[in-house]
Design a protein around this motif. Structure first.
Motif, mmCIF file in Angstrom:
data_model
loop_
_atom_site.group_PDB
_atom_site.id
_atom_site.type_symbol
_atom_site.label_atom_id
_atom_site.label_comp_id
_atom_site.label_asym_id
_atom_site.label_seq_id
_atom_site.Cartn_x
_atom_site.Cartn_y
_atom_site.Cartn_z
ATOM 1 N N ASN A 45 0.854 -1.181 0.000
ATOM 2 C CA ASN A 45 0.000 0.000 0.000
ATOM 3 C C ASN A 45 0.891 1.233 0.000
ATOM 4 O OD1 ASN A 45 -2.011 -2.000 0.460
ATOM 5 N ND2 ASN A 45 -3.302 -0.442 1.406
ATOM 6 N N ASP A 49 -2.763 2.894 4.433
ATOM 7 C CA ASP A 49 -2.633 1.524 4.926
ATOM 8 C C ASP A 49 -3.683 1.268 6.006
ATOM 9 O OD1 ASP A 49 -1.708 2.855 7.197
ATOM 10 O OD2 ASP A 49 0.399 2.394 6.805
ATOM 11 N N ASP A 196 -5.039 0.715 -3.285
ATOM 12 C CA ASP A 196 -4.768 0.608 -1.846
ATOM 13 C C ASP A 196 -6.033 0.221 -1.093
ATOM 14 O OD1 ASP A 196 -2.109 1.377 -2.071
ATOM 15 O OD2 ASP A 196 -2.413 3.409 -1.322
ATOM 16 N N ARG A 199 -7.440 -3.265 -1.798
ATOM 17 C CA ARG A 199 -6.646 -4.300 -1.126
ATOM 18 C C ARG A 199 -6.868 -4.307 0.379
ATOM 19 N NH1 ARG A 199 -1.960 -3.265 -5.481
ATOM 20 N NH2 ARG A 199 -2.441 -5.058 -6.818
ATOM 21 N N MET A 258 4.217 0.462 -5.097
ATOM 22 C CA MET A 258 3.099 -0.488 -5.007
ATOM 23 C C MET A 258 3.554 -1.894 -5.356
ATOM 24 S SD MET A 258 -0.579 -0.438 -7.001
ATOM 25 C CE MET A 258 0.147 -0.597 -8.637
#
Length: 464
Positions: A45, A49, A196, A199, A258
């Motif tokens: 990330n 995060d 980000d 995920r 990334m």
């Protein structure tokens, strides 16, 4: 050992060597990156995060605050049936990609980033109605993003190379080609931010992840080649170290981070060859130091006020100050500074203190104008003589836009100061800008701040 420009003369010497080699023997550009047999991408990330998501959610989820209202309203208007979404494009025109993914009507990049910001606000929220809302948002975001990954940017079934891209702008071909890097770079950070968030929610399948990896590994190489072309084409220092180069570096760095591309990150920070203008060189070239003279630049025509520079230079000013049209004299320097701060945030532990100091110098210089002249509606620097360094470069120039766009964060003008407050918490000049926004904006302060800067907003000061 980190290699960086320690003086403008050194930077100019290095740049001239690169330009000589590019024009006489050809630049050696990065070849397209592919995964080797058995090689696995380390996915990271970049902009947000788990810790960021938890903090944002704890501050805003379920609370009656303007930022939450804005994101809720935005999502409601952009996920209903019939909401306009740009069609996926797969031609060669880089400007068309920039329009559909970055700045055009309802462009994919900023729209998906704002929808993803709402998901950050609701992170961890287990209320049944919000769980359903989150799932609906996640599906819509994932489907549109993967549509571009799977079908856009293609020629004869393969991803476009730099030589495949074209620009249909009605300008000279060299300039048009030099803009391809910016066209691609400007939407990359918002797509990385969106990834980000997807995920964080484990919303991408392994097949999705593999396709994303292929797309960004390929475009890292395209971006490096395009950025080097821009640097080689632009002989004037004010253009070589402009806002476009700052954006190129942020895009390359965010994609490389990334995917855990350590070699590319080393190139960006100047620890390996490959990128003509590295991040340390760009910060050194883009931000003036005490005693500098104006960089060689374009000269405005008699009836064209597009370019203007006074002879005085102050430490912290940014080379893009020469842009003279409405909202450009502050807009372009602060856009460049924002990109540089975002890049600094990613690799700050690999950069020397001199880089950090220059960024702070720039924030401090521009803070004067925003701490004193920012307003809810339109405002400009007063047309009067003041002793502040280089004041006459900015006298009469707009500081804030109508409709509260600047105070609320919609135009991005306060974004670098939000980041600056995070990295330099005890800096009084930066704090003065934040305090003015809070005082003037009240509950509207930072209400429409860009998703990539959401984690820097002082949430405890945004409640009515």
């Amino acid at each position: 050992m980190l290699m960086r420009c320690t003086s403008n003369l050194f930077c100019a010497t290095i740049a001239s060597i690169f330009i000589l080699s590019s024009t006489s023997i050809g630049i050696t550009f990065a070849s397209t990156r592919h995964l080797g047999e058995g090689e696995v991408v380390t996915r990271n990330n970049v902009f947000v995060d788990v810790t960021d998501a938890q903090r944002i959610s704890a501050s805003l989820s379920g609370k009656d605050v303007p930022i939450r209202h804005y994101l809720d309203d935005y999502a409601a208007g952009n996920t209903k049936p019939g909401s306009p979404v740009p069609e996926i494009y797969s031609g060669c025109d880089s400007e068309e990609y920039a329009s559909r993914l970055s700045y055009g009507p309802n462009a994919t990049g900023p729209r998906l980033a704002k929808l993803s910001a709402l998901l950050l606000v609701m992170y961890g929220d287990k209320e049944v109605t919000n769980v359903a809302k989150k799932n609906s948002l996640l599906s819509a975001i994932r489907d549109e993003l993967m549509g571009w990954m799977n079908a856009g940017f293609r020629k004869e079934g393969r991803l476009l190379t730099f030589s495949d891209y074209c620009s249909k702008r009605k300008i000279d071909p060299g300039t048009a080609k030099s803009l391809i890097a910016l066209d691609i770079a400007r939407f990359v950070p918002e797509l990385v931010f969106t990834l980000d968030v997807l995920r964080l929610y484990n919303r991408l399948s392994e097949e999705d992840n593999a396709q994303v990896d292929r797309f960004f590994l390929h475009h890292i190489s395209v971006l490096i080649e395009a950025a080097n072309n821009h640097s080689a084409f632009n002989k004037l220092p004010c253009a070589r170290y402009d806002n476009q180069t700052s954006m190129h570096l942020l895009a390359i760095l965010s994609a490389a981070t990334m995917l855990g591309e350590r070699n590319v990150i080393a190139e960006v920070v100047g620890q390996a060859p490959g990128i003509m203008v590295t991040l340390p060189a760009q910060i050194d070239g883009a931000i003036y130091s005490a005693g500098d003279h104006p960089r060689d630049c374009f000269v405005g025509k008699e009836h064209d006020s597009g370019y203007r520079q006074i002879a005085e230079i102050a430490a912290g000013e940014i080379v893009d100050r020469y842009r003279n049209h409405q909202f450009q004299t502050f807009g372009y320097p602060l856009w460049s500074l924002t990109s540089l701060l975002q890049a600094f945030a990613i690799v700050r532990h690999r950069l020397p203190d001199a880089v950090k100091n220059k960024l702070q110098d720039s924030l401090d210089y521009y803070a004067y104008y925003f701490a004193n002249f920012l307003e809810n509606g339109f405002s400009a620097v007063p047309l009067e003589t003041r002793s502040y360094p280089s004041y006459n470069q900015y006298a009469g120039k707009p500081v804030s836009r109508p409709d509260n766009a600047s105070i609320e964060g919609a135009d991005g003008i306060v974004a670098p100061f939000l980041m600056g407050k995070h990295f330099f918490p005890d800096d009084p000049q930066i704090d003065a800008v934040i305090q003015r926004v809070r005082h003037i904006g009240g509950p509207r302060a930072f209400r429409r701040v860009g998703p990539l800067f959401l984690k820097y907003v002082p949430f405890h000061d945004t409640s009515p």
